[in-house]
Design a protein around this motif. Sequence first.
Motif, PDB file in Angstrom:
ATOM      1  N   LEU A 141      34.846  41.250  58.567  1.00 13.94           N
ATOM      2  CA  LEU A 141      34.809  41.290  57.105  1.00 13.94           C
ATOM      3  C   LEU A 141      34.697  42.736  56.622  1.00 13.94           C
ATOM      4  O   LEU A 141      35.371  43.133  55.663  1.00 13.94           O
ATOM      5  CB  LEU A 141      33.624  40.469  56.590  1.00 13.94           C
ATOM      6  N   TYR A 142      33.874  43.529  57.288  1.00 11.67           N
ATOM      7  CA  TYR A 142      33.723  44.933  56.921  1.00 11.67           C
ATOM      8  C   TYR A 142      35.045  45.678  57.088  1.00 11.67           C
ATOM      9  O   TYR A 142      35.449  46.453  56.216  1.00 11.67           O
ATOM     10  CB  TYR A 142      32.634  45.577  57.776  1.00 11.67           C
ATOM     11  N   ASP A 143      35.722  45.433  58.213  1.00 12.57           N
ATOM     12  CA  ASP A 143      36.986  46.132  58.473  1.00 12.57           C
ATOM     13  C   ASP A 143      38.071  45.722  57.489  1.00 12.57           C
ATOM     14  O   ASP A 143      38.930  46.539  57.125  1.00 12.57           O
ATOM     15  CB  ASP A 143      37.455  45.841  59.903  1.00 12.57           C
ATOM     16  N   TYR A 144      38.028  44.470  57.041  1.00 12.58           N
ATOM     17  CA  TYR A 144      39.063  43.985  56.123  1.00 12.58           C
ATOM     18  C   TYR A 144      38.774  44.395  54.677  1.00 12.58           C
ATOM     19  O   TYR A 144      39.692  44.784  53.946  1.00 12.58           O
ATOM     20  CB  TYR A 144      39.181  42.467  56.223  1.00 12.58           C
ATOM     21  N   CYS A 145      37.497  44.323  54.277  1.00 11.29           N
ATOM     22  CA  CYS A 145      37.160  44.549  52.864  1.00 11.29           C
ATOM     23  C   CYS A 145      36.476  45.882  52.601  1.00 11.29           C
ATOM     24  O   CYS A 145      36.956  46.701  51.814  1.00 11.29           O
ATOM     25  CB  CYS A 145      36.272  43.411  52.350  1.00 11.29           C
ATOM     26  N   ASN A 146      35.342  46.110  53.252  1.00 15.22           N
ATOM     27  CA  ASN A 146      34.500  47.246  52.879  1.00 15.22           C
ATOM     28  C   ASN A 146      35.057  48.587  53.322  1.00 15.22           C
ATOM     29  O   ASN A 146      35.025  49.558  52.557  1.00 15.22           O
ATOM     30  CB  ASN A 146      33.091  47.051  53.438  1.00 15.22           C
ATOM     31  N   ARG A 147      35.557  48.674  54.542  1.00 23.45           N
ATOM     32  CA  ARG A 147      36.041  49.960  55.030  1.00 23.45           C
ATOM     33  C   ARG A 147      37.195  50.484  54.177  1.00 23.45           C
ATOM     34  O   ARG A 147      37.177  51.638  53.745  1.00 23.45           O
ATOM     35  CB  ARG A 147      36.449  49.844  56.504  1.00 23.45           C
ATOM     36  N   PRO A 148      38.213  49.655  53.898  1.00 17.62           N
ATOM     37  CA  PRO A 148      39.322  50.164  53.062  1.00 17.62           C
ATOM     38  C   PRO A 148      39.075  50.018  51.567  1.00 17.62           C
ATOM     39  O   PRO A 148      39.933  50.377  50.769  1.00 17.62           O
ATOM     40  CB  PRO A 148      40.498  49.292  53.497  1.00 17.62           C
ATOM     41  N   LYS A 149      37.893  49.456  51.182  1.00 12.65           N
ATOM     42  CA  LYS A 149      37.592  49.201  49.764  1.00 12.65           C
ATOM     43  C   LYS A 149      38.675  48.308  49.135  1.00 12.65           C
ATOM     44  O   LYS A 149      39.166  48.572  48.034  1.00 12.65           O
ATOM     45  CB  LYS A 149      37.467  50.517  48.985  1.00 12.65           C
ATOM     46  N   ARG A 150      38.998  47.245  49.835  1.00  8.92           N
ATOM     47  CA  ARG A 150      40.019  46.315  49.347  1.00  8.92           C
ATOM     48  C   ARG A 150      39.466  45.520  48.168  1.00  8.92           C
ATOM     49  O   ARG A 150      38.390  44.934  48.248  1.00  8.92           O
ATOM     50  CB  ARG A 150      40.436  45.364  50.480  1.00  8.92           C
ATOM     51  N   ARG A 184      47.517  51.931  47.850  1.00 10.93           N
ATOM     52  CA  ARG A 184      47.205  52.274  46.470  1.00 10.93           C
ATOM     53  C   ARG A 184      45.914  53.095  46.400  1.00 10.93           C
ATOM     54  O   ARG A 184      44.955  52.831  47.117  1.00 10.93           O
ATOM     55  CB  ARG A 184      47.114  50.979  45.678  1.00 10.93           C
ATOM     56  N   GLU A 185      45.863  54.085  45.525  1.00 14.88           N
ATOM     57  CA  GLU A 185      44.678  54.911  45.347  1.00 14.88           C
ATOM     58  C   GLU A 185      43.544  54.067  44.781  1.00 14.88           C
ATOM     59  O   GLU A 185      43.753  53.200  43.931  1.00 14.88           O
ATOM     60  CB  GLU A 185      45.002  56.073  44.400  1.00 14.88           C
ATOM     61  N   ARG A 186      42.319  54.335  45.244  1.00 14.46           N
ATOM     62  CA  ARG A 186      41.131  53.654  44.714  1.00 14.46           C
ATOM     63  C   ARG A 186      40.698  54.346  43.424  1.00 14.46           C
ATOM     64  O   ARG A 186      40.595  55.581  43.368  1.00 14.46           O
ATOM     65  CB  ARG A 186      39.976  53.702  45.699  1.00 14.46           C
ATOM     66  N   LEU A 187      40.436  53.557  42.399  1.00 11.06           N
ATOM     67  CA  LEU A 187      40.060  54.099  41.094  1.00 11.06           C
ATOM     68  C   LEU A 187      38.705  53.550  40.678  1.00 11.06           C
ATOM     69  O   LEU A 187      38.510  52.321  40.660  1.00 11.06           O
ATOM     70  CB  LEU A 187      41.101  53.721  40.030  1.00 11.06           C
ATOM     71  N   GLY A 188      37.773  54.449  40.362  1.00 12.94           N
ATOM     72  CA  GLY A 188      36.508  53.993  39.805  1.00 12.94           C
ATOM     73  C   GLY A 188      36.761  53.286  38.486  1.00 12.94           C
ATOM     74  O   GLY A 188      37.424  53.825  37.599  1.00 12.94           O
ATOM     75  N   LEU A 189      36.212  52.080  38.338  1.00 10.31           N
ATOM     76  CA  LEU A 189      36.537  51.255  37.167  1.00 10.31           C
ATOM     77  C   LEU A 189      36.126  51.938  35.867  1.00 10.31           C
ATOM     78  O   LEU A 189      36.942  52.170  34.971  1.00 10.31           O
ATOM     79  CB  LEU A 189      35.867  49.883  37.294  1.00 10.31           C
ATOM     80  N   CYS A 190      34.835  52.263  35.756  1.00 10.40           N
ATOM     81  CA  CYS A 190      34.328  52.777  34.478  1.00 10.40           C
ATOM     82  C   CYS A 190      34.806  54.192  34.195  1.00 10.40           C
ATOM     83  O   CYS A 190      35.214  54.501  33.073  1.00 10.40           O
ATOM     84  CB  CYS A 190      32.803  52.723  34.466  1.00 10.40           C
TER      85      CYS A 190
END
Length: 692
Positions: free
Chosen positions: A436-445, A506-512
Amino acid sequence: MLEEKIATKEGRIVMYRNILSQPRLSDYLQASLDLLGSPPLFDYLSPTFHSPRASAISLLCKFVLEIKFLNLPSESEGMSNMEETPSHTVESRMEDRRLTILYGSQTGTAQEVAERMGREARRFHFTPLVAPMNNMLVQELTKQSVVIFVAATTGQGDDPDNMKEFFTELWAQRRNRQLLKDIKFCVLGLGDSSYQKFNFSAKRLNNLLTFLGGEAVLKIGLGDDMHDLGPDFVIDSWIKELWIKLLDLNPLPPGIEAISSSILPPPKYRIKFIDECEDQKYNCNFFLFNSEKDPDILNPYFADITMNKQVTAETHFQEVRLIEFDIKDIQNKHKPGDVLMVQPENLPEHTEEFIQQMGLDPNKRFILESTDANTALPPLGILPQPCTIRECVQRYWDIQAVPKRSFFELLQHLTEDELQKEKFEEFTTAQGQQDLYDYCNRPKRMILEVLADFPNLKDSIPFEYLFDLVPAIKARAYSIASSSVAMPGKVQILSAVVNYRTIMKRERLGLCTNWLSRQEKGTKVPVWLKPGTLTFPDTTSLESVPPVIMIGPGTGCAPFRSYIQERISNGHCNNIVMIFGCRNRDGDFFFKDEWESLAAEKKLNLMCAFSRDQEDKIYVQHRMRENAEFLWDLISNKSAQVYFAGNAKRVPIDVYEALTYICEMGRKLGPQDAEQYMKKNLEKRYQTETWA
């Protein structure tokens, strides 16, 4: 036909009332079949029996359990209103199964664990109340029988924001050693053993609850992000033992069994879609700011943006913006150290992508109804009622959030694909946490991207369950960078726009930060004020004010600018030391002109560390060591207050070591003496505000 009789919620409730007095689930179902003149239940459960009626029996099983889920909270609500319940119902035996679960959460992890406990509690027929600790007054706490606390530790041993007020109020009652004598409690801590004050908030809370007379039903659990098998290794086993202990204390009534985890729980909200002709009768549910009350999440103030400018050079690696809001209608004035809470929205392109991906009608209007008396509806200032689906996606659902374990716990119930079900189930186990970490948290999916990876899910997820799957957008806290004395009716913040890359395309963008960076002058933004963690010497009196040494690299300087403005505006211009750090003098020296002007007027002692303007990197701790003699004089002879604000990684440790060095050089009694002086003396005058 059976299928027709159970097709509506009303029909199922009528049936449920007729059969509820049966002691076991199989008797519930058999009684319903007897009413319908059907064959014995177990004929339908035979693996060789297949018919449309068998599938209807499966539905009936699900619906009876659904109504049981829905009925318990309403019955408990009725009991709280002194309404009598029929003595023959199962619910009449559940009166004493209330369970309070309180959390202190900074990033949402502790809240997720608390909500997971709340879901599991229902399967054991408890009626849970899940809430932030700050929502529980001490006098209300003393009325609870069993309370579970989930406490994260943030920064350098700090309490989460939604726990601070609760702990302070509880600490103030420490003279009453019998305050909690009637309460059974347990504490689960979430922390990181790489930090010196590992799980400090949870340990301190556990000690205080015991000191006040509470009875611990379970040894404190210490979840550790650094554990080889992940934090869930401790959390899972602790929660498993918790239910064993609680069921020993409060066993299930005779004939009642725990509800299987394979049963889909009901959604927390019911959805009612409305058309234009119905719209008028719901128009009373609009939000109107109440100026007589302090703004908060239930009463946000919609402030006009009056300035939004970039304060870093175009060539700088990160965009930082100084944003100003008009808050003239907020009666209470903010103080140095306070924070501005900002409620953001999703970016328009993400909103449209989610709507198309899930096949939603963006203009369809609906209202929400809670299925649980303990679950509040979203604040009207954040999500109006009625609202369109587009408004809901844009303003409420955090579709950029990285999905947590609970996301996949629910998906495994909803998907109709067996391979997907197996994968989602694996993500919910302790053994599957690395995957789960490798799929979601590591790449910030993002949730948006996970749902795109499984496109057929859009046909399996009922709209009402999106409120359980996708978390609400949380307000962000920004240290206020201006003084209400120097700039009345205005508030300014520094916002570093968060953009970064992972293995995702895709680039990660801080929401706020990205949403704020796009807002133009005149845009109204929901905001409210909150006390921060830093408290500064009062400058409103004519009496002398102690010296202050403020260490603020990067945007950490924001609360110090607020205090500098206020202190000087009130006529106290002596002994103000600002130690500021950034990369380049011409790149990210945020308040250069303002502070250099004050320094020239001898109103501010300014020390700057520009780490990239020379070959050898220079940081704030280097400037502290260089000025050790001057700073020691302020600390030892003038009782200076010392402050640090900035990133929680390495810098707080470096600054603490620099302060210890200053004490060693000043006292000249060696490193051990300096460490003791720090602990027994200076730490009482040293405040930090850090973030991950």
